[in-house]
Enzyme design. Structure first.
Site, PDB file in Angstrom:
ATOM      1  N   CYS A 110      94.863  -5.731  18.060  1.00  0.00           N
ATOM      2  CA  CYS A 110      95.762  -4.922  17.204  1.00  0.00           C
ATOM      3  C   CYS A 110      96.315  -3.687  17.892  1.00  0.00           C
ATOM      4  O   CYS A 110      97.251  -3.086  17.399  1.00  0.00           O
ATOM      5  CB  CYS A 110      95.102  -4.518  15.906  1.00  0.00           C
ATOM      6  SG  CYS A 110      93.375  -4.469  15.900  1.00  0.00           S
ATOM      7  N   HIS A 123      92.002  -9.962   9.159  1.00  0.00           N
ATOM      8  CA  HIS A 123      93.154 -10.765   9.574  1.00  0.00           C
ATOM      9  C   HIS A 123      92.665 -12.062  10.223  1.00  0.00           C
ATOM     10  O   HIS A 123      91.542 -12.122  10.731  1.00  0.00           O
ATOM     11  CB  HIS A 123      93.983 -10.010  10.625  1.00  0.00           C
ATOM     12  CG  HIS A 123      94.711  -8.822  10.112  1.00  0.00           C
ATOM     13  ND1 HIS A 123      94.441  -7.538  10.549  1.00  0.00           N
ATOM     14  CD2 HIS A 123      95.715  -8.707   9.216  1.00  0.00           C
ATOM     15  CE1 HIS A 123      95.262  -6.700   9.940  1.00  0.00           C
ATOM     16  NE2 HIS A 123      96.043  -7.369   9.122  1.00  0.00           N
TER      17      HIS A 123
HETATM   18  C1  CIR Z   1      93.994  -1.677   8.525  1.00  0.00           C
HETATM   19  O1  CIR Z   1      93.105  -1.834   7.681  1.00  0.00           O
HETATM   20  O2  CIR Z   1      95.139  -2.057   8.327  1.00  0.00           O
HETATM   21  C2  CIR Z   1      93.640  -0.993   9.828  1.00  0.00           C
HETATM   22  N1  CIR Z   1      92.653   0.009   9.602  1.00  0.00           N
HETATM   23  C3  CIR Z   1      93.149  -1.994  10.843  1.00  0.00           C
HETATM   24  C4  CIR Z   1      94.195  -2.983  11.250  1.00  0.00           C
HETATM   25  C5  CIR Z   1      93.707  -3.928  12.283  1.00  0.00           C
HETATM   26  N2  CIR Z   1      94.764  -4.762  12.732  1.00  0.00           N
HETATM   27  C6  CIR Z   1      94.582  -5.942  13.268  1.00  0.00           C
HETATM   28  O3  CIR Z   1      93.463  -6.439  13.347  1.00  0.00           O
HETATM   29  N3  CIR Z   1      95.656  -6.603  13.677  1.00  0.00           N
END
Ligand code: CIR
Length: 257
Positions: free
Chosen positions: A252, A165
């Site tokens: 996150c 992201h």
């Molecule tokens: C994903 O791949 O969607 C999750 N394992 C990690 C999401 C991380 N989110 C973020 O950095 N905002």
């Protein structure tokens, strides 16, 4: 000032979440310890934190930031996550958010937006176009922000394999100073902004979060911690190893408002 946050407990099947990195399988007990310490840190920063229960249908559910975007004290918009397996995570966070923002807006199909692609910098918002946030979603969000007096710019990160992201590689600190990974530092969207560029070997820690008087950063990044102190910030270091294994960072794990 933030006064509230929403977080969500990692579930028993947390290790089955999505990841593109090869850092090993997370250990559940350690994941829960790190999550508890993170929630405690937010509370120490003065936030009332609502911790939602895990749902075994959504192993990535602890990464709540991807489900909603909040303009504190003003408005909220529910995201439509780019990964199919994560779409259903929004409902539980929406229910919690409605107690603060009774009628949140929502990103609609075919748009997709992950909150991790959104970086607020004062009245300006950087919107990452990524493998999760598509052009239609970014356009909807930009219009929503414009209607609320915010400007925005798009940052296409689809060619940058090192980050999932946008906010994996950027944070906005107090005083509107950006913390940036080297690959983003020369991007025209950030020209003219005060900045701290993170060394390549500490790039993971660019996903920091300013929470009131403190800057939460991932532990184990001493050069960044020192640079922050030199600039007058007060870093608070948190173990994040088990979240890094699933491609997640500090930001996150909460929606802050
Ligand atoms: C994903 O791949 O969607 C999750 N394992 C990690 C999401 C991380 N989110 C973020 O950095 N905002």
């Amino acid at each position: 000032m933030f006064t509230h946050a929403i977080a969500r407990l990692p579930g028993a099947n947390y290790a089955d979440g999505l990841t593109r990195v090869d850092l090993g399988r997370p250990d559940l007990a350690e994941t829960l310890r790190q999550h508890a310490a993170y929630v405690d840190a937010l509370r120490d920063c003065g936030l009332a934190v609502e911790v939602l229960p895990a749902d075994p249908a959504y192993p990535d559910g602890t990464f709540v930031e991807d489900t909603a975007i909040v303009l504190p004290g003003e408005a909220a918009i529910l995201c439509r996550p780019g990964a199919d397996s994560r779409r259903g995570e929004v409902a539980a966070v929406a229910a919690a958010l409605r107690r603060h923002f009774p009628r949140p807006d929502a990103i609609a199909a075919p748009g997709t937006v992950d909150g991790g692609d959104i970086c607020e910098a004062g009245d300006h918002v950087f919107i990452g176009v990524s493998h999760r946030t598509n052009a239609a979603g970014a356009a909807q969000l930009a219009a929503w922000l414009q209607a609320r007096g915010r400007t925005s710019s798009l940052v296409d990160i689809r060619g940058l394999d090192s980050i999932l992201h946008l906010k994996s590689g950027i944070a906005c600190l107090a005083g509107e100073r950006l913390l940036l990974i080297r690959e983003l530092a020369q991007h025209p969207a950030f020209a003219g902004w005060a900045r701290i560029v993170v060394d390549d070997d500490e790039a993971y820690a660019a996903n920091a979060v300013q929470v009131n008087q403190r800057v939460l950063i991932a532990a184990g990044h001493p050069k960044l911690a020192a640079a922050l102190r030199d600039h007058g910030y007060r870093p608070l270091q948190l173990a994040m190893s088990e979240f890094a294994k699933l491609d997640g960072g500090l930001s996150c794990l909460s929606v802050r408002f």
